[in-house]
Design an enzyme around this catalytic site. Structure first.
Site, short mmCIF file in Angstrom:
data_model
loop_
_atom_site.label_atom_id
_atom_site.label_comp_id
_atom_site.label_asym_id
_atom_site.label_seq_id
_atom_site.Cartn_x
_atom_site.Cartn_y
_atom_site.Cartn_z
N LYS A 178 1.95 -3.69 -8.56
CA LYS A 178 0.57 -3.83 -8.11
C LYS A 178 0.03 -5.11 -8.75
CE LYS A 178 -4.03 -1.94 -8.10
NZ LYS A 178 -5.01 -1.46 -9.06
N ASN B 201 -8.85 5.99 -10.04
CA ASN B 201 -8.55 6.23 -11.45
C ASN B 201 -9.80 6.68 -12.21
OD1 ASN B 201 -6.98 4.24 -14.14
ND2 ASN B 201 -7.73 6.31 -14.13
#
Length: 310
Positions: free
Chosen positions: A143, A252
């Site tokens: 990522k 998250n």
């Protein structure tokens, strides 16, 4: 390091009875009497699988590992989310402590690890981190994050594109975090990225989907999966992103800092599933601000009982 989530024994992490916390199709656990309906919905969504670089994943919810109160709480939430992909900041990994309580030791077996280059200030640093991560974990997934502005953590579009080109040439499967810019998204796709990951709002802000119009424009032309990343603060934000056509969401902070991360992880899993199903079902035409349409109009039998009056 590539793993696959195997929550066959969730009681080890959560203390729950596996008879009541079993994970139905689609990766949603602990849903009680609604399980059969959710399983049916998940089966419909399963006919439209989420694929990244040729790999198919059951869940369209990706999760992160930062900000949790403890590694054990993180693990419990990851299991509850039903996610297949988990992202870990390479800067947080201490490979010298493998097997001794490092964050990677608490990632459930079976999850696909997605190392990220969080903290990189330019393309060169991002590439260096990605190479270290690949050498250490054995995965070519990365990522990509290049965030030189400490106040907003906004992705640098120039350095992100430059890093993506370097990483693709070096054999990485690149999932770039980027601004919600349709032109940049197209350039990243042309550079060979496996997805584009436009922000919903600033990282960790929990402000929701502030870039909706731009994301819709990206979805309309993208030839790779669109994963909305950053800023989603509530399950309804995830559902909205999926409803407008995002292929997946990454969450998250909203899970990690909630009062009950395990319950919030389940809520995001359900919302992601519901949003995707809503997208597949196809929304009806929206009426105007001064226009209404009765769901039970006085016609037919009901109209006859009123003598035709309405």
């Amino acid at each position: 390091m590539t793993q696959q989530v195997t929550p066959a024994r969730p009681q080890e992490a959560t203390g729950e009875d596996p008879a009541t916390s079993a994970r139905p199709v689609g990766g949603v656990g602990g849903v009680g009497a609604t399980g059969s309906a959710l399983a049916a919905a998940a089966a419909l969504v399963g006919e439209d699988p989420f694929r990244v670089a040729g790999t198919t994943y059951a869940s369209r919810l990706l999760v992160g590992t930062g900000k949790f109160a403890s590694h054990q709480v993180m693990r419990d939430a990851l299991i509850a989310s039903g996610a297949d992909i988990v992202t870990v900041a390479l800067r947080r990994v201490d490979l010298s402590r493998a097997g001794e309580g490092d964050v990677l030791d608490f990632v459930p077996a079976g999850m696909t690890l997605l190392p990220n280059t969080s903290g990189a200030l330019d393309a060169a640093e991002a590439l260096r981190l990605a190479r270290l991560g690949r050498a250490a974990t054995g995965t070519g997934l990365v990522k990509l994050e290049v965030t030189p502005d400490p106040r907003t953590l906004a992705p640098d579009p120039i350095e992100t594109l430059r890093a993506a080109e370097l990483m693709v040439a070096d054999g990485f499967t690149v999932l770039p975090y980027c601004s919600a810019d349709p032109v940049l998204a197209r350039r990243l796709e042309e550079a060979g990225c496996a997805t584009v990951m436009p922000l919903g709002s600033w990282i960790g802000s929990n402000r929701g989907l502030r870039t909706r119009d731009a994301i819709e424009a990206i979805v309309a032309t993208a030839g790779v999966p669109v994963v909305v990343d950053a800023g989603l603060g509530a399950p309804s934000d995830a559902a909205e992103a999926m409803e407008i056509g995002a292929d997946a969401v990454l969450v998250n902070t909203a899970i990690a800092i909630s009062a009950d991360p395990v319950a919030m992880a389940r809520a995001f899993a359900l919302a992601t599933l519901a949003g995707r199903l809503g997208r597949l079902a196809g929304r009806g035409r929206a009426g105007g601000a001064t226009e209404a349409s009765a769901s039970s109009p006085l016609t037919g039998f009901l109209g006859s009982t009123t003598g035709g009056a309405v």
